[in-house]
Scaffold this motif. Structure first.
Motif, PDB file in Angstrom:
ATOM      1  N   SER A 179       0.819  -1.208   0.000  1.00 30.83           N
ATOM      2  CA  SER A 179       0.000   0.000   0.000  1.00 30.83           C
ATOM      3  C   SER A 179       0.852   1.257   0.000  1.00 30.83           C
ATOM      4  O   SER A 179       1.913   1.322   0.617  1.00 30.83           O
ATOM      5  CB  SER A 179      -0.932   0.005   1.212  1.00 30.83           C
ATOM      6  N   CYS A 180       0.361   2.270  -0.688  1.00 28.00           N
ATOM      7  CA  CYS A 180       0.998   3.577  -0.705  1.00 28.00           C
ATOM      8  C   CYS A 180       0.433   4.434   0.430  1.00 28.00           C
ATOM      9  O   CYS A 180      -0.643   4.146   0.962  1.00 28.00           O
ATOM     10  CB  CYS A 180       0.724   4.279  -2.037  1.00 28.00           C
ATOM     11  N   PRO A 181       1.132   5.498   0.815  1.00 22.07           N
ATOM     12  CA  PRO A 181       0.573   6.417   1.815  1.00 22.07           C
ATOM     13  C   PRO A 181      -0.789   6.951   1.374  1.00 22.07           C
ATOM     14  O   PRO A 181      -1.053   7.117   0.177  1.00 22.07           O
ATOM     15  CB  PRO A 181       1.616   7.533   1.891  1.00 22.07           C
ATOM     16  N   ASN A 182      -1.663   7.177   2.354  1.00 23.72           N
ATOM     17  CA  ASN A 182      -2.999   7.728   2.129  1.00 23.72           C
ATOM     18  C   ASN A 182      -3.896   6.784   1.319  1.00 23.72           C
ATOM     19  O   ASN A 182      -4.762   7.229   0.564  1.00 23.72           O
ATOM     20  CB  ASN A 182      -2.914   9.099   1.445  1.00 23.72           C
ATOM     21  N   SER A 183      -3.662   5.485   1.473  1.00 29.59           N
ATOM     22  CA  SER A 183      -4.517   4.508   0.817  1.00 29.59           C
ATOM     23  C   SER A 183      -5.254   3.681   1.861  1.00 29.59           C
ATOM     24  O   SER A 183      -5.008   3.808   3.066  1.00 29.59           O
ATOM     25  CB  SER A 183      -3.700   3.612  -0.114  1.00 29.59           C
ATOM     26  N   GLU A 184      -6.172   2.834   1.390  1.00 32.11           N
ATOM     27  CA  GLU A 184      -7.016   2.043   2.288  1.00 32.11           C
ATOM     28  C   GLU A 184      -6.957   0.562   1.905  1.00 32.11           C
ATOM     29  O   GLU A 184      -6.691   0.224   0.750  1.00 32.11           O
ATOM     30  CB  GLU A 184      -8.471   2.519   2.206  1.00 32.11           C
ATOM     31  N   ILE A 185      -7.247  -0.277   2.899  1.00 34.17           N
ATOM     32  CA  ILE A 185      -7.409  -1.704   2.676  1.00 34.17           C
ATOM     33  C   ILE A 185      -8.775  -2.093   3.227  1.00 34.17           C
ATOM     34  O   ILE A 185      -9.082  -1.823   4.391  1.00 34.17           O
ATOM     35  CB  ILE A 185      -6.299  -2.515   3.370  1.00 34.17           C
ATOM     36  N   TRP A 186      -9.599  -2.712   2.384  1.00 31.08           N
ATOM     37  CA  TRP A 186     -10.918  -3.165   2.798  1.00 31.08           C
ATOM     38  C   TRP A 186     -10.871  -4.681   2.973  1.00 31.08           C
ATOM     39  O   TRP A 186     -10.439  -5.409   2.067  1.00 31.08           O
ATOM     40  CB  TRP A 186     -11.968  -2.794   1.751  1.00 31.08           C
ATOM     41  N   VAL A 187     -11.345  -5.154   4.122  1.00 25.57           N
ATOM     42  CA  VAL A 187     -11.210  -6.563   4.471  1.00 25.57           C
ATOM     43  C   VAL A 187     -12.593  -7.157   4.723  1.00 25.57           C
ATOM     44  O   VAL A 187     -13.366  -6.642   5.547  1.00 25.57           O
ATOM     45  CB  VAL A 187     -10.314  -6.746   5.712  1.00 25.57           C
ATOM     46  N   ALA A 188     -12.899  -8.256   4.042  1.00 19.93           N
ATOM     47  CA  ALA A 188     -14.191  -8.922   4.195  1.00 19.93           C
ATOM     48  C   ALA A 188     -14.200  -9.796   5.441  1.00 19.93           C
ATOM     49  O   ALA A 188     -13.152 -10.198   5.967  1.00 19.93           O
ATOM     50  CB  ALA A 188     -14.488  -9.774   2.965  1.00 19.93           C
ATOM     51  N   THR A 189     -15.402 -10.083   5.922  1.00 21.03           N
ATOM     52  CA  THR A 189     -15.569 -10.937   7.096  1.00 21.03           C
ATOM     53  C   THR A 189     -14.810 -12.249   6.934  1.00 21.03           C
ATOM     54  O   THR A 189     -14.727 -12.819   5.848  1.00 21.03           O
ATOM     55  CB  THR A 189     -17.068 -11.220   7.328  1.00 21.03           C
ATOM     56  N   GLY A 190     -14.250 -12.732   8.038  1.00 19.40           N
ATOM     57  CA  GLY A 190     -13.456 -13.951   8.017  1.00 19.40           C
ATOM     58  C   GLY A 190     -12.406 -13.895   9.105  1.00 19.40           C
ATOM     59  O   GLY A 190     -12.349 -12.948   9.897  1.00 19.40           O
ATOM     60  N   THR A 191     -11.574 -14.914   9.150  1.00 14.71           N
ATOM     61  CA  THR A 191     -10.493 -14.984  10.128  1.00 14.71           C
ATOM     62  C   THR A 191      -9.165 -14.952   9.395  1.00 14.71           C
ATOM     63  O   THR A 191      -8.931 -15.734   8.459  1.00 14.71           O
ATOM     64  CB  THR A 191     -10.589 -16.266  10.974  1.00 14.71           C
ATOM     65  N   TYR A 192      -8.301 -14.054   9.824  1.00  9.49           N
ATOM     66  CA  TYR A 192      -7.002 -13.851   9.192  1.00  9.49           C
ATOM     67  C   TYR A 192      -5.907 -14.031  10.237  1.00  9.49           C
ATOM     68  O   TYR A 192      -5.992 -13.466  11.336  1.00  9.49           O
ATOM     69  CB  TYR A 192      -6.923 -12.452   8.564  1.00  9.49           C
ATOM     70  N   LYS A 193      -4.897 -14.810   9.882  1.00  5.32           N
ATOM     71  CA  LYS A 193      -3.792 -15.070  10.800  1.00  5.32           C
ATOM     72  C   LYS A 193      -2.500 -14.524  10.206  1.00  5.32           C
ATOM     73  O   LYS A 193      -2.263 -14.662   8.998  1.00  5.32           O
ATOM     74  CB  LYS A 193      -3.668 -16.577  11.056  1.00  5.32           C
TER      75      LYS A 193
END
Length: 358
Positions: A179-193
């Motif tokens: 990711s670059c500065p001033n960006s976003e990450i959208w994460v869907a429901t679930g389990t992440y390790k």
């Protein structure tokens, strides 16, 4: 003129004969060489005994994602190639690329793209290679995605680039890294390790207790999206679409091999934000000499099971910290020289042997 009828390296007669036309019992050419050198017999009395040196692309380019104003590159490897010509299709067919402010090294095996614009989103690219012999070889067609949002879904989807929900990545930390500065990450429901050591985020080591999700300055991470469809911010609901960051690596429900820290924010965070997640099952039970160096800071593995902030003050919103432990301080969260902004968060069932169980 010299009565030499041997085929030359670029002869069009190489590999274009008919195997069925070889008389029964004939296995050599007129001078005793193998009658079929590769898979198809040559035309004429002489069999060319080397591979025809035509260009051959051995590693294809891959789809690439970059941020608005960011850089990107496409690259190939090829044998017997003497020239390369990258081409772009902006919607009206492929045309040759010339070097300039936007593109460089357009006549090499790697095309570099500078200062990507919104208009370049979904442009497609390919490269044509030529050699001393025909035919030319043309690469597969790949696309450039220009977006300040990256998408993550449990298990991933499509080409895993993170460019859209249909091509979501399954690797949250990789998306943070890219990711670059001033960006976003959208994460869907679930389990992440966590699947990457916090002190070496370039490698994957799924059962390493040093693994953690390491936040990046000026990158906002949002959980709570549905796992189906093409949801936007209006459909985000972290109470319904539980999005869990879990330290329960290794043997499931065996806390002895869990990550020391589930989330780390180390050094200047800028506008970094973690929003809409459940952070659970971090186990900071390392001994007093066990530590990680993350962004130049020394983080002890007996503090901050859920989250460890070191000289870092991210925003933490709409999160639940639960069932995290620490042998020293901060079962749910440990802050060292840090002043995170915490809003609408719940701390429950976290424990520590010293201070700040949470």
């Amino acid at each position: 003129a010299s009565n030499n009828y041997r085929l030359q390296p670029c002869s069009p007669a190489i590999n274009v004969g008919s195997n069925a036309a070889i008389p029964v019992g004939i296995s050599t050419d007129i001078i005793g060489n193998s009658r079929i050198h590769e898979t198809t017999v040559d035309m004429g009395a002489y069999e060319y005994q080397s591979s025809k040196p035509v260009p051959n692309i051995t590693t294809e380019p891959i789809n690439t994602l970059t941020c608005l104003g960011g850089t990107a590159s496409f690259s190939i490897t090829a044998s017997n190639a003497t020239t390369y010509r990258w081409q772009v299709n902006t919607g009206s067919g492929f045309v040759n690329i010339n070097n300039g402010a936007t593109y460089s090294t357009a006549a090499s095996n790697t095309l570099n793209i500078n200062s990507a614009t919104t208009a370049m989103n979904n442009y497609t690219y390919r490269v044509v290679t030529t050699g001393n012999c025909q035919p030319n070889d043309t690469s597969s067609i790949v696309s450039l995605s220009v977006t300040n949002i990256r998408y993550v879904k449990q298990g991933g989807a499509g080409n895993l680039s993170g460019s859209s929900w249909s091509n979501a990545s399954g690797d949250l930390q990789l998306m943070i890294n890219q990711s670059c500065p001033n960006s976003e990450i959208w994460v869907a429901t679930g389990t992440y390790k966590p699947n990457r050591p916090a002190n070496n985020l370039s490698i994957i080591d799924v059962n390493n207790r040093d693994n953690a999700f390491v936040l990046k300055a000026d990158v906002k991470i949002y959980g709570g999206f549905p796992s189906t469809g093409n949801p936007d911010m209006t459909q985000r609901d972290w109470n319904t679409n539980i999005t869990t960051l879990s330290g329960d690596i290794g043997t499931v429900n065996d806390s002895t091999d869990n990550c020391y820290h589930v989330v780390i924010s180390s050094s200047e965070a800028g506008t970094a934000e973690l929003n809409g997640f459940t952070i659970t099952k971090g186990n900071a039970n390392g001994n007093s000499n066990s530590y990680l160096v993350v962004n130049g800071n020394l983080l002890y593995n007996n503090d901050g099971g859920g989250m460890f902030n070191f000289s870092s003050s991210p925003t933490i919103s709409n999160c639940t910290f639960t069932k995290n432990t620490a042998d020293s301080d901060g079962g749910g969260m440990f802050n060292f020289s840090s002043f995170p902004t915490i809003s609408q968060c719940t701390f429950t069932e976290n424990t520590s042997s010293n201070r700040g169980g949470g």
